[in-house]
Design a protein around this motif. Structure first.
Motif, short mmCIF file in Angstrom:
data_model
loop_
_atom_site.label_atom_id
_atom_site.label_comp_id
_atom_site.label_asym_id
_atom_site.label_seq_id
_atom_site.Cartn_x
_atom_site.Cartn_y
_atom_site.Cartn_z
N ASP A 1 50.86 -23.22 26.71
CA ASP A 1 51.37 -24.36 27.46
C ASP A 1 52.88 -24.24 27.68
OD1 ASP A 1 51.03 -26.94 28.75
OD2 ASP A 1 52.09 -27.78 27.01
N SER B 1 49.97 -23.48 17.81
CA SER B 1 48.62 -22.99 18.13
C SER B 1 48.72 -22.13 19.39
CB SER B 1 47.67 -24.16 18.37
OG SER B 1 47.99 -24.82 19.57
N ARG B 2 47.70 -21.36 19.62
CA ARG B 2 47.64 -20.49 20.80
C ARG B 2 47.76 -21.33 22.07
NH1 ARG B 2 43.77 -18.13 24.34
NH2 ARG B 2 44.26 -15.94 24.75
N GLU B 3 47.05 -22.44 22.14
CA GLU B 3 47.06 -23.31 23.31
C GLU B 3 48.45 -23.90 23.54
OE1 GLU B 3 44.65 -23.52 20.92
OE2 GLU B 3 43.21 -22.41 22.12
N ASP B 4 49.12 -24.33 22.45
CA ASP B 4 50.47 -24.88 22.59
C ASP B 4 51.45 -23.82 23.09
OD1 ASP B 4 49.61 -27.36 21.73
OD2 ASP B 4 50.21 -27.02 19.63
#
Length: 150
Positions: free
Chosen positions: A11, A5-8
Motif C-alpha cells: 500500500d 505486513s506485506r499488504e501495508d
C-alpha cells in the motif's frame, strides 16, 4: 519498531508511485484506442505488416513545428515518412523505394505515389495513424505500417 505486513508495505509503495509517478493523462485512453484499432483490423494478417526499422527526431523549428522521420520495410519495399506537426495538424511527406504505382491511405486521406516514389498527405488529425499501401498491380497484395502516433 514493528514490522509492516506485506499488504501495508504494498500500500505504501502504491501510494508513492501514484503521488510521484502518476500515469500520464490520456495514456489509458490512447492505449485502449490503439488496442481497439489493432483488434478491428481483421485484414491485418492478410495485408502484411511493415516493420519499423528506424525512427529519428529532428530539432523543433522556430515556429514550434515538431518533425520526425520513420522508416518501414516490407519485403523489398522501403517506406520513408517525414511527419511534421504544427498547430494540431500534421503533414506526411513519404517516399516508396523502389517507386511503383500505388495509393497510400491514412484513414479518409489518400495520395497517389508519383513515378519518383513520392507522396504527401496533408491536414491529418493528431492521434493514432496507420498507413495502408495499395499497389495498383492487382497481383501484388496491399500492406500497411504498424499503428503509430502523431
Amino acid at each position: 519498531m514493528s514490522e509492516m505486513s506485506r499488504e501495508d508495505l504494498l500500500d505504501v509503495v502504491r501510494r508513492v508511485y501514484e503521488e510521484r509517478d502518476p500515469v500520464p493523462e490520456g495514456l489509458v485512453a490512447r492505449m485502449q484506442a490503439a488496442a481497439a484499432l489493432e483488434a478491428s483490423d481483421i485484414d491485418g494478417e492478410l495485408l502484411g505488416l511493415m516493420e519499423l526499422v528506424e525512427r529519428s527526431e529532428e530539432l523543433v523549428g522556430a515556429r514550434g513545428t515538431a518533425t520526425y522521420t520513420l522508416r518501414f520495410v516490407h519485403g523489398d519495399t522501403d517506406l520513408l515518412v517525414r511527419v511534421a506537426v504544427d498547430d494540431g495538424r500534421s503533414r506526411i511527406d513519404g517516399w516508396v523505394v523502389p517507386p511503383e504505382p500505388m495509393t497510400v491511405r491514412a484513414g479518409e486521406h489518400a495520395a497517389t505515389v508519383t513515378d519518383t516514389g513520392r507522396f504527401e498527405l496533408t491536414g491529418l488529425p493528431l492521434g493514432l495513424l496507420r498507413l495502408s499501401l495499395e499497389p495498383h498491380d492487382i497481383a501484388r497484395p496491399a500492406f500497411s505500417t504498424p499503428t503509430f502516433e502523431i
